[in-house]
Motif scaffolding. Structure first.
Motif, mmCIF file in Angstrom:
data_model
loop_
_atom_site.group_PDB
_atom_site.id
_atom_site.type_symbol
_atom_site.label_atom_id
_atom_site.label_comp_id
_atom_site.label_asym_id
_atom_site.label_seq_id
_atom_site.Cartn_x
_atom_site.Cartn_y
_atom_site.Cartn_z
ATOM 1 N N TYR A 100 -6.286 -2.817 -8.055
ATOM 2 C CA TYR A 100 -6.584 -3.217 -6.520
ATOM 3 C C TYR A 100 -6.737 -1.930 -5.824
ATOM 4 C CZ TYR A 100 -5.485 -7.715 -8.160
ATOM 5 O OH TYR A 100 -5.697 -8.847 -8.920
ATOM 6 N N SER A 101 -6.632 -0.832 -6.318
ATOM 7 C CA SER A 101 -6.838 0.563 -5.577
ATOM 8 C C SER A 101 -8.373 0.936 -5.531
ATOM 9 C CB SER A 101 -5.713 1.541 -6.087
ATOM 10 O OG SER A 101 -4.477 1.167 -5.974
ATOM 11 N N ILE A 120 -3.999 -5.058 -0.846
ATOM 12 C CA ILE A 120 -5.626 -5.388 -0.597
ATOM 13 C C ILE A 120 -5.754 -6.474 0.322
ATOM 14 C CG2 ILE A 120 -6.116 -6.600 -2.576
ATOM 15 C CD1 ILE A 120 -7.987 -3.498 -1.367
ATOM 16 N N ASN A 138 -18.113 -4.398 -0.563
ATOM 17 C CA ASN A 138 -18.259 -5.170 -1.881
ATOM 18 C C ASN A 138 -17.274 -4.848 -2.448
ATOM 19 O OD1 ASN A 138 -19.663 -7.370 -3.333
ATOM 20 N ND2 ASN A 138 -19.942 -5.458 -4.732
ATOM 21 N N ALA A 139 -16.684 -3.622 -2.727
ATOM 22 C CA ALA A 139 -15.664 -3.224 -3.628
ATOM 23 C C ALA A 139 -14.308 -4.142 -3.290
ATOM 24 C CB ALA A 139 -15.318 -1.636 -3.851
ATOM 25 N N VAL A 140 -14.154 -4.253 -2.015
ATOM 26 C CA VAL A 140 -13.077 -4.885 -1.726
ATOM 27 C C VAL A 140 -13.229 -6.574 -1.658
ATOM 28 C CG1 VAL A 140 -11.534 -5.527 0.510
ATOM 29 C CG2 VAL A 140 -12.247 -3.203 0.155
ATOM 30 N N ILE A 199 -2.182 0.560 -4.774
ATOM 31 C CA ILE A 199 -2.221 -0.741 -3.797
ATOM 32 C C ILE A 199 -2.215 -2.011 -4.682
ATOM 33 C CG2 ILE A 199 -3.788 -1.895 -2.195
ATOM 34 C CD1 ILE A 199 -5.249 0.627 -1.736
ATOM 35 N N VAL A 243 0.878 -1.137 0.211
ATOM 36 C CA VAL A 243 -0.140 -0.074 -0.065
ATOM 37 C C VAL A 243 0.911 1.229 -0.061
ATOM 38 C CG1 VAL A 243 -1.829 1.218 1.145
ATOM 39 C CG2 VAL A 243 -1.948 -1.202 1.283
ATOM 40 N N ALA A 300 -10.010 -5.396 6.958
ATOM 41 C CA ALA A 300 -10.446 -4.044 7.963
ATOM 42 C C ALA A 300 -10.924 -3.154 7.281
ATOM 43 C CB ALA A 300 -9.081 -3.262 8.441
ATOM 44 N N ILE A 301 -11.073 -3.150 5.974
ATOM 45 C CA ILE A 301 -11.930 -2.124 5.181
ATOM 46 C C ILE A 301 -13.458 -2.720 5.066
ATOM 47 C CG2 ILE A 301 -12.707 -1.212 2.876
ATOM 48 C CD1 ILE A 301 -9.727 -1.345 2.301
ATOM 49 N N GLU A 343 -15.624 -6.094 -13.623
ATOM 50 C CA GLU A 343 -16.217 -6.495 -12.048
ATOM 51 C C GLU A 343 -15.862 -5.506 -11.056
ATOM 52 O OE1 GLU A 343 -14.795 -10.063 -10.301
ATOM 53 O OE2 GLU A 343 -16.570 -10.160 -9.137
ATOM 54 N N PHE A 344 -14.643 -4.945 -11.050
ATOM 55 C CA PHE A 344 -13.987 -4.124 -9.937
ATOM 56 C C PHE A 344 -14.501 -2.859 -10.205
ATOM 57 C CE2 PHE A 344 -9.815 -6.973 -9.659
ATOM 58 C CZ PHE A 344 -10.568 -8.009 -9.043
ATOM 59 N N ALA A 371 -9.812 -3.367 13.288
ATOM 60 C CA ALA A 371 -9.966 -2.786 12.164
ATOM 61 C C ALA A 371 -9.616 -1.215 12.330
ATOM 62 C CB ALA A 371 -11.278 -3.006 11.319
ATOM 63 N N ALA A 413 -1.973 -6.503 -5.311
ATOM 64 C CA ALA A 413 -2.681 -7.502 -4.710
ATOM 65 C C ALA A 413 -2.424 -7.830 -3.240
ATOM 66 C CB ALA A 413 -2.434 -8.798 -5.725
ATOM 67 N N SER A 467 -11.409 -12.713 -6.047
ATOM 68 C CA SER A 467 -10.829 -12.948 -7.429
ATOM 69 C C SER A 467 -9.175 -13.426 -7.178
ATOM 70 C CB SER A 467 -10.443 -11.652 -8.393
ATOM 71 O OG SER A 467 -9.780 -10.940 -7.838
ATOM 72 N N LEU A 468 -8.822 -12.933 -5.836
ATOM 73 C CA LEU A 468 -7.339 -13.183 -5.722
ATOM 74 C C LEU A 468 -7.431 -14.526 -4.935
ATOM 75 C CD1 LEU A 468 -6.230 -9.798 -4.223
ATOM 76 C CD2 LEU A 468 -5.569 -11.098 -6.262
ATOM 77 N N VAL A 481 -15.026 -8.086 -3.899
ATOM 78 C CA VAL A 481 -14.864 -8.823 -5.157
ATOM 79 C C VAL A 481 -13.429 -8.967 -5.366
ATOM 80 C CG1 VAL A 481 -17.139 -7.886 -5.945
ATOM 81 C CG2 VAL A 481 -15.064 -6.484 -6.426
ATOM 82 N N ARG A 482 -12.677 -7.924 -5.058
ATOM 83 C CA ARG A 482 -11.037 -8.063 -5.210
ATOM 84 C C ARG A 482 -10.550 -9.253 -4.469
ATOM 85 N NH1 ARG A 482 -12.606 -2.556 -6.542
ATOM 86 N NH2 ARG A 482 -11.290 -1.801 -7.804
ATOM 87 N N ILE A 494 -4.978 -5.271 3.797
ATOM 88 C CA ILE A 494 -5.920 -4.169 4.421
ATOM 89 C C ILE A 494 -7.434 -4.194 4.120
ATOM 90 C CG2 ILE A 494 -4.175 -2.407 4.687
ATOM 91 C CD1 ILE A 494 -5.609 -1.022 2.291
ATOM 92 N N LEU A 515 -6.036 -0.937 12.972
ATOM 93 C CA LEU A 515 -5.141 -0.825 11.623
ATOM 94 C C LEU A 515 -5.397 0.352 10.869
ATOM 95 C CD1 LEU A 515 -4.580 -3.732 9.384
ATOM 96 C CD2 LEU A 515 -5.670 -1.831 8.265
ATOM 97 N N SER A 568 -18.009 -2.302 -9.057
ATOM 98 C CA SER A 568 -18.119 -2.206 -7.660
ATOM 99 C C SER A 568 -17.765 -1.005 -6.922
ATOM 100 C CB SER A 568 -17.189 -3.469 -6.931
ATOM 101 O OG SER A 568 -15.874 -3.191 -7.178
#
Lengths: 429, 429
Positions: B349-350, A396, A417-419, A391, A109, A402-403, B246-247, B81, A393, A425-426, A421-422, A399, B84, B250
């Motif tokens: 990823y950001s 993300i 949700n924005a976190v 940021i 990050v 926590a998000i 997809e990202f 969280a 892979a 995928s990972l 989906v990422r 953190i 952090l 979101s």
């Protein structure tokens, strides 16, 4: 000057009172001017210039030729002085151009800030009885150093429809080529809304009379940034027993000559110094061309005796002066105690007029107690700082959870949700 | 979403239009609230809290005990969280605390700036449907790092007269002990004018509804500084062919869920990416709790196709978004082209929610195109920079003659005289 001795803190509020200037009709007058310019552009500017400056112009534009020709109309001595001042102002303001480092807050990050110039800025230079060309340097140098791509300068015409060549010479030196003969609230309106000749800007700088100040206040409400709120100019001098009364008196007078509403304060722990400064004022005052103005300002000004210099500084921090002179051989020792001030002059040879013109610091400073929250003009005033983040892979993953937790607690599950989906995928990889 | 393809520059102005929110009665309502609080202090606050928050309180103060007890009411997961996030926000904002060097502009003329905290600041944290505790971190961390000695936090009570314990827990973590249960324009009035319980502050920070925003605007006219003007939140996403639809979807949805007036823009040079993002939005939208709000925001939002990413960035600079996401594997290449934005998110990823909560950057950012002239909140927002100068006898000899010449040309001979008396004394030695 009005004298007080050892005032208790309960009296400090009234001792710090500034004059309040605004008249009832001012706001409606200025609103009228703003509206006229917003609706009818250049033709409104020409009408208002005839009304307020008493001169009928065909155009408000100043040609590049006029700007270039100004050089021949300024004395060699003054050109030399202006060049020396410009060099010092550049040297000091250049030190304000900083590049910040990237910070990796957690692995993957990376966050940082980058400065970008405010692209289009407007500089207002008052005319009136004297050509305040030093303001061109004080606003123009940081604008150029910041890299503003479009610098628009407005200044009122004199009774013959001309702009003083010294102002044009300073603009020329700085490479400013967009200069317009328009003053007052109508100039601020033009810079805020744009006209056929004058492009709308994102931020307006510069001092002015009550019309200009009110106009800046009103356009700020509409989202145009301004340098800072304004009030009458002021100096607070703290003099200890090592001060030179002759110098202190000259500094108080140089502030008093600005206008009848100039604020001048002398603080000291020494009865002798106070008496000698007052004597010196009586001696120097009659020699000044603007003595009538200075006398009016002095009549409303204050001399306050305190037990010691620390108390003087406490009062000064409470008052938050535009200019603070610490007239003492030991002035640097007091620097850590200065909490609120626009610009501070240390020692017996640092007169305010050095900072007004040529030492390198800026003379556009917060008055009226605004130094508690505002800084003077600097390169910072002509830029904004944009934050960036990259940021990875890994980042993300570090953190993300926590998000998700925080976003859900704020009932914003789209943010979570924005976190999600990422992270999903990972985990599939 | 409203689609445009290759719009010419003449259309950019209308494509950048934000909704204008202010109602005719708002200003007079807010003026009434300000006046009431200015005149009757705490008792007005209690009445207005009853009227607007529907709860009758005996006191607006929150005890230190209540602040300490909050810890037991927050889940361990959320506390982790928050800790952090706080650590990252501190790490990034600590890098903004800079010490500047002295500059000797000419021999004997030494100039520098020193930062001083704004002593008394007010932080406003909105309540309403969700407890926006992240705002406590985003305003409180830089205030503490700047060294503000008096940090006052105001937040509205809920229908039972309580403040959410998560907000109190964040205040506790940061060492903020002056927390008051008061919201809306009345909170801003209290911070601006002071009441029996709440001390007047020099600068007010924080987001809020239209009452809060208007109140901040109006107290700014009276000389109280504010963080920045406000408008609805917004995101502009630039997605190239390496983006992950997809990202991107979101991210657009996370912005859309803020409110019906949220601004959401998708810019791309790829027809395929646009189509896939829109499909993804349709897929993700029904899963969101706040889908009704998100849908309203999306209906007024824009998808614009440009020829290439450089054009997307040109439009983005024209629009000056609060949040800019560059959804591209090559995002860092485009950094130099970013001219106007609040905060920029680079790469796939950001996500914006990272910056909203936990990456370390601040989430209090300029909306409504104000990113052309304003920066987001940082440590800079909680300090002012004071200029200092120390001029020696040699120094005043170097620059004195230039000052005399310039002061006389501005017809300010008192300014010249302050130098003359010093130069004379030195020539006598």
């Amino acid at each position: 000057m009005i004298r007080s001795k050892f005032p208790p803190k309960s009296k400090w509020k009234s001792l710090s009172q500034r004059p309040s200037a605004s008249s009832a009709s001012l706001e409606s007058d200025v609103r009228g001017i703003l509206e006229r310019v917003a609706q009818r552009g250049d033709s409104a500017l020409l009408e208002l210039t005839e009304k307020y400056d008493g001169v009928s112009l065909n155009t408000i534009a100043i040609s590049e030729e006029e700007i270039f020709d100004s050089e021949s109309k300024v004395s060699a001595e003054l050109k030399g002085a202006i060049q020396l001042a410009k060099g010092n102002i550049e040297a000091f303001h250049r030190s304000q151009v900083l590049k910040e480092e990237r910070v990796e807050t957690v692995p993957g990050v990376s966050c940082w800030r980058e400065a970008r110039a405010i692209e289009r800025v407007g500089l207002y230079v008052p005319g009136g009885s004297a050509p305040l060309f030093s303001t061109v340097l004080m606003l123009g140098v940081p604008a150029v150093l910041a890299g503003c791509s479009d610098i628009i300068l407005c200044t009122p015409p004199d009774a013959n429809g001309n702009v003083n060549p010294i102002i044009l010479y300073c603009a020329k030196l700085l490479g400013i080529r967009k200069v317009f003969k328009v003053g007052g609230a109508q100039a601020i309106a033009a810079l805020a809304y744009g006209t056929e000749s004058i492009p709308a800007v994102s931020k307006i700088f510069g001092p002015g009379n009550s019309y200009v100040t009110k106009a800046k206040e009103l356009v700020q409400e509409k989202g145009v940034a301004i340098d800072m709120p304004a009030g009458p100019s002021e100096v607070l001098v703290i003099a200890d027993s090592t001060a030179v009364p002759e110098f202190v008196a000259s500094d108080l007078l140089s502030q008093a000559e600005h206008g009848p509403d100039s604020q001048v304060l002398l603080l000291s722990d020494s009865n002798r110094v106070i008496a000698e400064v007052l004597e010196e004022i009586d001696r120097q005052l009659p020699t000044l061309k603007r003595r009538a103005i200075a006398e009016m300002a002095l009549n409303a000004s204050r001399v306050i005796q305190f037990e010691n210099i620390e108390q003087c500084l406490q009062f000064s921090n409470y008052y938050a002066p535009e200019h603070l002179i610490i007239a003492s051989e030991n002035a640097e020792e007091y620097v850590p105690l200065v909490q609120n001030a626009g610009s501070v002059f240390l020692g017996n040879y640092s007169c305010e007029s050095a900072g007004d013109y040529a030492s390198g610091t800026n003379h556009t400073l917060p008055t009226n107690g605004f130094a508690k929250a505002y800084s003077g003009v600097s390169v910072d005033s002509f830029i904004k700082k944009i934050t960036f983040q990259n940021i990875s892979a890994r980042g993300i993953k570090e953190i993300g959870p926590a998000i998700e937790t925080m976003a859900k607690a704020e009932l914003l599950d789209g943010h979570a949700n924005a976190v999600t989906v990422r992270l999903k995928s990972l985990s599939n990889v």
